[in-house]
Design a protein around this motif. Structure first.
Motif, mmCIF file in Angstrom:
data_model
loop_
_atom_site.group_PDB
_atom_site.id
_atom_site.type_symbol
_atom_site.label_atom_id
_atom_site.label_comp_id
_atom_site.label_asym_id
_atom_site.label_seq_id
_atom_site.Cartn_x
_atom_site.Cartn_y
_atom_site.Cartn_z
ATOM 1 N N GLN A 196 -11.432 -12.195 48.164
ATOM 2 C CA GLN A 196 -10.951 -13.493 47.688
ATOM 3 C C GLN A 196 -10.457 -13.457 46.242
ATOM 4 O O GLN A 196 -9.674 -14.299 45.823
ATOM 5 C CB GLN A 196 -12.064 -14.539 47.836
ATOM 6 N N ASP A 197 -10.931 -12.479 45.471
ATOM 7 C CA ASP A 197 -10.514 -12.392 44.075
ATOM 8 C C ASP A 197 -9.344 -11.426 43.880
ATOM 9 O O ASP A 197 -9.091 -10.948 42.776
ATOM 10 C CB ASP A 197 -11.690 -11.968 43.192
ATOM 11 N N SER A 200 -5.916 -9.790 43.097
ATOM 12 C CA SER A 200 -4.837 -10.107 42.161
ATOM 13 C C SER A 200 -3.766 -9.036 42.291
ATOM 14 O O SER A 200 -4.083 -7.836 42.330
ATOM 15 C CB SER A 200 -5.370 -10.161 40.722
#
Length: 211
Positions: free
Chosen positions: A44-45, A47
């Motif tokens: 979910q994190d 980048s």
């Protein structure tokens, strides 16, 4: 003569059946050697990481003459009028913006920089690679929530010789662990339960069918 022929025909038939059974067993064991791929795999994190071949738009607030779109060179670096060389590959857009601000700060007072990626390739370590019996084997840029179905659409599906249900995902982010995926069930039969998420750096391996 006829009885002898019939006897050997039966023996040959039994031998062929045994060989077929052995092959089927061998294929089944190949497919079951690896655990099924997790349905949910996206962090979910996540980048986006800039890679060679990307195009990035650099916006410098109140300094339009320093704002421009530049490509990331094959060596992973970029250049602007006030920055001869700056390594962009391996950084996310926010990290790259802060690094550009630091470099421009030598010439501009309190620069405020925004970096927007407009052309996506990504670093090699994050690309999805498809090898084997795909219609168009290739490397694809990873996108968040990308599924194996998205990958198969991009590569044009399976060839006529693909053993789709024997395909595997080699996952570098799990230490090189290998997972089984059922591509034939997904593509040919429309079994959406066979659809799984990909992770950056995954290698999708599609073997050839032997019969």
């Amino acid at each position: 003569m006829d009885k002898s022929f019939g006897f050997y025909s039966r023996k040959l038939g039994l031998a062929l059946c045994a060989a077929a059974g052995f092959l089927l067993q061998g294929c089944a064991s190949t497919a079951s050697r690896f655990p099924p791929a997790p349905v949910i795999a996206t962090a979910q994190d996540y980048s986006y990481i800039v890679g060679a071949g990307d195009n990035i738009n650099i916006i410098v607030w109140r300094n339009p003459e320093l704002s421009m779109s530049v490509p990331v060179r094959p060596d992973g670096k970029i250049a602007t009028p006030l920055i001869d060389e700056l390594l962009a590959q391996g950084k996310n857009p926010i990290e790259l913006a802060r690094e550009i601000e630091k470099q421009l700060g030598k010439y501009v007072r309190d620069p405020v920089v925004t970096v927007i990626v407009t052309g996506f390739v990504g670093p090699y370590s994050e690309q999805i690679r498809v090898i084997g019996e795909a219609t168009r084997p290739q490397a694809l840029p990873y996108k968040m929530n990308m599924s194996v179905l998205d990958v198969m659409i991009a590569v044009g599906g399976l060839t006529d010789f693909a053993a789709g249900n024997d395909a595997t995902i080699l996952r570098s982010s799990d230490g090189g662990k290998q997972y089984a995926v059922r591509l034939r069930d997904l593509i040919k039969r429309g079994d959406v339960s066979a659809n799984v998420e990909m992770r950056p750096g995954d290698v999708l391996i599609i073997p050839q069918s032997f019969f």
